[in-house]
Enzyme design. Structure first.
Site, mmCIF file in Angstrom:
data_model
loop_
_atom_site.group_PDB
_atom_site.id
_atom_site.type_symbol
_atom_site.label_atom_id
_atom_site.label_comp_id
_atom_site.label_asym_id
_atom_site.label_seq_id
_atom_site.Cartn_x
_atom_site.Cartn_y
_atom_site.Cartn_z
ATOM 1 N N TYR A 54 45.275 56.049 107.206
ATOM 2 C CA TYR A 54 46.116 57.345 106.451
ATOM 3 C C TYR A 54 47.253 57.564 106.833
ATOM 4 O O TYR A 54 48.232 57.914 106.077
ATOM 5 C CB TYR A 54 45.405 58.007 104.957
ATOM 6 C CG TYR A 54 43.677 57.664 104.720
ATOM 7 C CD1 TYR A 54 43.908 56.382 104.258
ATOM 8 C CD2 TYR A 54 42.629 58.344 104.535
ATOM 9 C CE1 TYR A 54 42.613 55.647 103.277
ATOM 10 C CE2 TYR A 54 41.885 58.262 103.746
ATOM 11 C CZ TYR A 54 42.276 56.646 103.682
ATOM 12 O OH TYR A 54 40.737 56.674 102.948
ATOM 13 N N HIS A 112 35.706 51.320 108.781
ATOM 14 C CA HIS A 112 36.722 51.542 107.762
ATOM 15 C C HIS A 112 36.409 50.323 106.882
ATOM 16 O O HIS A 112 36.531 50.084 105.666
ATOM 17 C CB HIS A 112 38.157 51.243 107.761
ATOM 18 C CG HIS A 112 38.753 52.096 106.576
ATOM 19 N ND1 HIS A 112 39.357 52.570 106.883
ATOM 20 C CD2 HIS A 112 38.536 51.806 105.183
ATOM 21 C CE1 HIS A 112 40.193 53.417 105.627
ATOM 22 N NE2 HIS A 112 39.360 53.252 104.900
HETATM 23 P P1 NDP Z 1 40.508 58.702 93.168
HETATM 24 O O1 NDP Z 1 38.913 57.333 92.018
HETATM 25 O O2 NDP Z 1 39.385 59.815 93.635
HETATM 26 O O3 NDP Z 1 41.731 58.987 92.050
HETATM 27 C C1 NDP Z 1 42.887 59.642 92.492
HETATM 28 C C2 NDP Z 1 43.503 59.768 91.387
HETATM 29 O O4 NDP Z 1 43.283 60.470 90.453
HETATM 30 C C3 NDP Z 1 44.746 60.355 91.787
HETATM 31 O O5 NDP Z 1 45.666 59.682 91.600
HETATM 32 C C4 NDP Z 1 44.554 61.871 91.346
HETATM 33 O O6 NDP Z 1 46.825 62.408 90.671
HETATM 34 C C5 NDP Z 1 43.899 61.483 90.036
HETATM 35 N N1 NDP Z 1 42.771 62.904 89.837
HETATM 36 C C6 NDP Z 1 42.200 62.993 90.566
HETATM 37 N N2 NDP Z 1 41.869 64.428 90.241
HETATM 38 C C7 NDP Z 1 42.517 64.355 88.650
HETATM 39 C C8 NDP Z 1 42.500 65.032 87.698
HETATM 40 N N3 NDP Z 1 41.011 65.971 87.730
HETATM 41 N N4 NDP Z 1 43.116 64.754 86.430
HETATM 42 C C9 NDP Z 1 43.822 63.827 86.533
HETATM 43 N N5 NDP Z 1 43.896 62.711 87.353
HETATM 44 C C10 NDP Z 1 43.090 63.349 88.602
HETATM 45 O O7 NDP Z 1 40.729 57.376 93.849
HETATM 46 P P2 NDP Z 1 40.967 57.423 95.699
HETATM 47 O O8 NDP Z 1 41.132 55.749 96.100
HETATM 48 O O9 NDP Z 1 42.016 58.240 96.083
HETATM 49 O O10 NDP Z 1 39.683 57.430 96.305
HETATM 50 C C11 NDP Z 1 39.483 58.602 96.407
HETATM 51 C C12 NDP Z 1 39.013 59.004 98.253
HETATM 52 O O11 NDP Z 1 38.140 58.264 98.651
HETATM 53 C C13 NDP Z 1 40.147 58.888 99.177
HETATM 54 O O12 NDP Z 1 41.209 59.787 99.092
HETATM 55 C C14 NDP Z 1 39.771 58.457 100.419
HETATM 56 O O13 NDP Z 1 39.523 59.445 101.225
HETATM 57 C C15 NDP Z 1 38.811 57.716 100.141
HETATM 58 N N6 NDP Z 1 38.679 56.310 99.680
HETATM 59 C C16 NDP Z 1 38.026 55.716 101.092
HETATM 60 C C17 NDP Z 1 38.572 54.142 100.948
HETATM 61 C C18 NDP Z 1 37.384 53.237 101.875
HETATM 62 O O14 NDP Z 1 38.171 52.035 102.096
HETATM 63 N N7 NDP Z 1 36.808 53.502 102.628
HETATM 64 C C19 NDP Z 1 39.544 53.076 100.324
HETATM 65 C C20 NDP Z 1 39.795 54.206 98.857
HETATM 66 C C21 NDP Z 1 39.280 55.540 99.158
HETATM 67 P P3 NDP Z 1 47.325 63.279 91.579
HETATM 68 O O15 NDP Z 1 46.618 63.466 93.016
HETATM 69 O O16 NDP Z 1 48.083 63.352 91.454
HETATM 70 O O17 NDP Z 1 46.300 64.468 90.853
#
Ligand code: NDP
Length: 295
Positions: A54, A112
């Site tokens: 990241y 990862h």
């Molecule tokens: P999420 O499912 O957490 O979704 C994130 C999205 O939802 C962003 O666009 C955010 O926008 C939006 N959001 C969050 N809360 C709200 C809310 N209450 N209302 C409306 N919109 C909302 O996706 P991620 O892919 O980020 O997954 C979460 C975490 O998991 C990652 O950040 C990372 O740490 C981890 N991860 C790990 C992976 C792996 O391979 N091990 C792969 C992908 C993720 P905004 O920020 O603008 O609020």
């Protein structure tokens, strides 16, 4: 399992506890991550999920320092970059993460992605060698727990059958579209805690009619339904947001229960399937390979 607030915990098989919801930091630059982690800590989050890929570990580290929390009051996870599989590479990559985070130890370090393009013909040996370096880091106290991410049953079994320490965590995609019943049962059998990435389907959850209906029914938001859905499956969710009001919203999930019947309704979304590739498809091992900023 009863969770009451952001400081409630799961317990890993080595006895170490892990706060039941993490703040995700994927797609945050260092500067954005610094502010988000500071806000998250103020809201009450005590578990931060980052990764070398990241490219924001330095921002996460600055926020932890600025927050004034004692080191033991915050749980920090990072992940091995895909380009750094292998025994010596893992030890090097781990130290780089620690330096960027400006920490003396990690709480959790994860592989990862299981299968790397460059090592796909010998991926079993690759996973074993990499894991043996994880075991060394754990035994030396450099990380309080070790685990894997995106591992399917076949990948977990390589570690379980050939190495000493069973992973404490498997961080997988989990949300109403990806339930992973068999994989979760396998993890449970081996006392592996499951963390759920993409709990809000990376934003796509908000478009699903059934989730909007459930939100109305429970007088909650779609995000809260999804996060509660994970907790009720004994999955530790890692919702990512850069907005403080959403951090508060995403943590306000401890005073309601989705009924079994409604949970089954929500699970019908599994026909839509996962975001991205199946984890047994090899990923290229370029540095930052899973960071969209680098694509
Ligand atoms: P999420 O499912 O957490 O979704 C994130 C999205 O939802 C962003 O666009 C955010 O926008 C939006 N959001 C969050 N809360 C709200 C809310 N209450 N209302 C409306 N919109 C909302 O996706 P991620 O892919 O980020 O997954 C979460 C975490 O998991 C990652 O950040 C990372 O740490 C981890 N991860 C790990 C992976 C792996 O391979 N091990 C792969 C992908 C993720 P905004 O920020 O603008 O609020």
């Amino acid at each position: 399992m009863k969770f009451e607030n952001l400081q409630s915990t799961f317990t890993m098989h080595n006895g170490v506890t892990i706060p039941c919801i993490a703040l995700g930091t994927f797609k945050m630059t260092s500067e954005v991550a610094e502010q988000a982690v500071l806000d998250g800590i103020e809201v009450g989050y005590r578990h931060i999920d980052t990764a070398a890929a990241y490219q924001n570990e330095d921002g996460v580290g600055r926020a932890i320092k600025k927050s004034g929390l004692k080191r033991e009051e915050i749980f920090v996870t990072s992940k091995l970059p895909n380009a750094m599989h292998g025994y010596n590479n893992t030890l090097r990559a781990f130290n780089e993460s620690l330096e960027k985070l400006e920490l003396d130890y990690l709480d959790l370090y994860l592989i990862h992605w299981p299968v790397i393009e460059e090592h796909k013909d010998r991926y079993q040996e690759d996973i074993i060698e990499t894991w043996q370096a994880f075991e060394k880091l754990y035994k030396e106290g450099k990380t309080r727990s070790i685990g894997v991410s995106n591992f399917m049953i076949e990948h977990l079994d390589i570690i379980i059958k050939n190495t000493e320490i069973i992973p404490m965590i498997n961080q997988i995609q989990f949300n109403p579209q990806v339930i992973e019943e068999d994989l979760r049962a396998h993890c449970k059998k081996h006392n592996i805690v499951v963390e759920g990435w993409g709990p809000l389907v990376q934003g796509q959850a908000f478009d699903h009619e059934i989730l909007n209906e459930m939100a109305k029914k429970y007088n909650r938001t779609v995000a809260q339904i999804c996060i509660r859905f994970a907790l009720q499956h004994e999955v530790l969710p890692l919702p990512k947001t850069t907005h403080k009001d959403r951090m508060i919203e995403n943590a306000n999930v401890f005073d309601f229960e989705i009924t079994d019947e409604d949970r089954k309704e929500i699970e019908k979304l599994k026909v839509l399937g996962r975001l991205g590739k199946e984890p047994n498809i090899p990923r290229a091992g370029q540095p930052g390979g899973s960071n969209p900023q680098n694509k």
